[in-house]
Design an enzyme around this catalytic site. Structure first.
Site, PDB file in Angstrom:
ATOM      1  N   ASP A 153     -38.279 -60.373   1.752  1.00 53.07           N
ATOM      2  CA  ASP A 153     -39.682 -60.100   2.076  1.00 53.07           C
ATOM      3  C   ASP A 153     -39.884 -58.724   2.700  1.00 53.07           C
ATOM      4  O   ASP A 153     -40.986 -58.386   3.124  1.00 53.07           O
ATOM      5  CB  ASP A 153     -40.235 -61.183   3.005  1.00 53.07           C
TER       6      ASP A 153
ATOM      7  N   GLN B  46     -50.075 -36.912  17.016  1.00 51.47           N
ATOM      8  CA  GLN B  46     -51.069 -37.787  17.654  1.00 51.47           C
ATOM      9  C   GLN B  46     -50.731 -37.883  19.142  1.00 51.47           C
ATOM     10  O   GLN B  46     -50.424 -38.947  19.672  1.00 51.47           O
ATOM     11  CB  GLN B  46     -51.073 -39.157  16.990  1.00 51.47           C
TER      12      GLN B  46
ATOM     13  N   LYS C 183     -56.132 -37.656  22.617  1.00 48.16           N
ATOM     14  CA  LYS C 183     -57.355 -38.177  22.007  1.00 48.16           C
ATOM     15  C   LYS C 183     -58.230 -37.000  21.590  1.00 48.16           C
ATOM     16  O   LYS C 183     -58.885 -36.381  22.421  1.00 48.16           O
ATOM     17  CB  LYS C 183     -58.100 -39.083  22.988  1.00 48.16           C
TER      18      LYS C 183
ATOM     19  N   LYS D 134     -58.287 -18.052  12.869  1.00 43.84           N
ATOM     20  CA  LYS D 134     -59.183 -18.643  11.858  1.00 43.84           C
ATOM     21  C   LYS D 134     -60.529 -18.963  12.499  1.00 43.84           C
ATOM     22  O   LYS D 134     -60.600 -19.688  13.485  1.00 43.84           O
ATOM     23  CB  LYS D 134     -58.552 -19.911  11.273  1.00 43.84           C
TER      24      LYS D 134
ATOM     25  N   ASP E  50     -43.687 -21.765  12.220  1.00 44.00           N
ATOM     26  CA  ASP E  50     -44.401 -22.959  12.668  1.00 44.00           C
ATOM     27  C   ASP E  50     -43.362 -24.028  12.977  1.00 44.00           C
ATOM     28  O   ASP E  50     -42.194 -23.892  12.600  1.00 44.00           O
ATOM     29  CB  ASP E  50     -45.375 -23.442  11.589  1.00 44.00           C
TER      30      ASP E  50
ATOM     31  N   ASP F 194     -46.389 -29.267   6.642  1.00 41.13           N
ATOM     32  CA  ASP F 194     -46.696 -30.569   6.034  1.00 41.13           C
ATOM     33  C   ASP F 194     -47.213 -30.350   4.613  1.00 41.13           C
ATOM     34  O   ASP F 194     -46.451 -30.298   3.662  1.00 41.13           O
ATOM     35  CB  ASP F 194     -47.693 -31.315   6.915  1.00 41.13           C
TER      36      ASP F 194
ATOM     37  N   THR G 235     -51.932 -24.375   5.620  1.00 36.94           N
ATOM     38  CA  THR G 235     -52.072 -23.330   6.634  1.00 36.94           C
ATOM     39  C   THR G 235     -51.110 -22.181   6.383  1.00 36.94           C
ATOM     40  O   THR G 235     -51.496 -21.008   6.400  1.00 36.94           O
ATOM     41  CB  THR G 235     -51.829 -23.920   8.036  1.00 36.94           C
TER      42      THR G 235
ATOM     43  N   SER H 123     -24.013 -29.592  31.558  1.00 37.01           N
ATOM     44  CA  SER H 123     -25.363 -29.053  31.411  1.00 37.01           C
ATOM     45  C   SER H 123     -25.713 -28.870  29.937  1.00 37.01           C
ATOM     46  O   SER H 123     -24.895 -28.425  29.135  1.00 37.01           O
ATOM     47  CB  SER H 123     -25.472 -27.715  32.136  1.00 37.01           C
TER      48      SER H 123
END
EC number: 2.7.6.1
Length: 317
Positions: free
Chosen positions: A43, A103, A106, A198, A224, A228, A232, A311
């Site tokens: 499953d 994410q 907020k 931008k 960067d 993704d 950009t 360290s």
């Protein structure tokens, strides 16, 4: 494996996200990968079996939470639980790519902070330490109440570009949020920086890319943390060439390369895309202008130093 690590209580386990990287790390450390199996019930539920004793051992799990993100997260959580119930002394999570990192706040009302939720899940499952690489937002370190070592990909990328002996270079951040990262690479390469600003001049009008800094006749290196869909970075590269840059390289730590990313890069003015193997990529995404560097030595050294209570700070630079 050319060397044998002396302490048999150090165990390194691989799940399904990046087994090649895990094997490389284990070989550098000088241990065999821990014996475990990751299978699926009919499953779709994850089944994990640890096939050797790890009682009293310091265990390290290598797992990027990349596509399929939720599958890899569940594998990781279940593995942590299995190690805890098998009486591991410590459970150390090595996350070359931390999914849900974007994410981290907020942005709008009634949104979750899923990067924090993921941190909570790891701790609740039983993780005792995290080793992460180039978190999208450094403040994610504060989401954990357990120790976290946050390593950087800039030294790896910087060493590669030092070896190319490029002349008259400028380091370019594709947005305001990446200026600190660009500054670190610029300091390493002793180069100036530029920023792409931008702006949307008014509603319903396309964004205009203004370049802050001198790029005329220079070799530009865009940096960067994540590429993704590559929208950009490719628009930025095209804008640099249109404004007088001689040629454009691009680099990042985490090559997510989802959706139209490969096509966009192929159709862009980017001469070479330099990334790391923090995310396992299928062969069809390894395009001709693509150069992949390994984070294995960095993560292996971090594991040894954590295990030997040395360290880790010098690895940050």
């Amino acid at each position: 494996m050319s060397n044998q690590y002396g302490d048999k209580n150090l165990k390194i386990f691989s799940l399904n996200s990046n087994p090649e990287l895990a094997k490389e790390i284990a070989d550098i450390v000088g241990v065999q990968l821990g014996k475990c199996s990751v299978t699926r019930f009919s499953d779709g539920e994850v089944q994990i079996n640890i096939e050797e004793s790890i009682r009293g051992c310091d265990c390290y799990i290598i797992q990027s939470t990349s596509d399929p993100v939720n599958e890899h997260i569940m594998e990781l959580l279940i593995m942590v639980d299995a190690l805890k119930r098998a009486s591991a002394k410590t459970i150390n999570i090595v996350i070359p790519y931390y999914g849900y990192a974007r994410q981290d706040r907020k942005a709008r009302s009634r949104e979750p902070i899923t990067a924090k939720l993921f941190a909570n899940l790891l701790e609740t499952a039983g993780a005792t330490r995290v080793i992460a690489l180039d978190l999208h937002a450094p403040q994610i370190q504060g989401f954990f109440d357990i120790p976290i070592d946050h390593l950087m990909g800039v030294p790896i990328l910087g060493e590669y570009f030092e070896g190319k002996n490029l002349e008259d270079i400028v380091i370019v951040s594709p947005d305001h949020g990446g200026v600190t990262r660009a500054r670190k690479l610029a300091d390493r390469l002793k180069a100036p920086i530029a920023i792409i600003d931008k702006r949307r001049p008014r509603p319903n009008v396309a964004e205009v890319m203004n370049i802050v800094g001198n790029i005329e006749g220079k070799t530009a290196i865009l940096i960067d943390d994540i590429i993704d869909t590559a929208g950009t970075i490719t628009l930025a590269a095209n804008a640099l060439v249109e404004n007088g840059a001689k040629e454009v390289y691009a680099c990042c730590t985490h090559p997510v390369l989802s959706g139209p990313a490969v096509e966009r890069i192929n159709n862009s003015t980017i001469k070479e895309l330099v990334v790391t193997n923090s995310i396992k990529l299928p062969e069809e995404k390894k395009i001709e202008r693509f150069k992949q560097l390994s984070v294995g030595p960095l993560l292996a050294e971090a594991i040894i130093r954590v295990h030997e209570q040395q360290s880790v700070s010098y690895l940050f630079s």
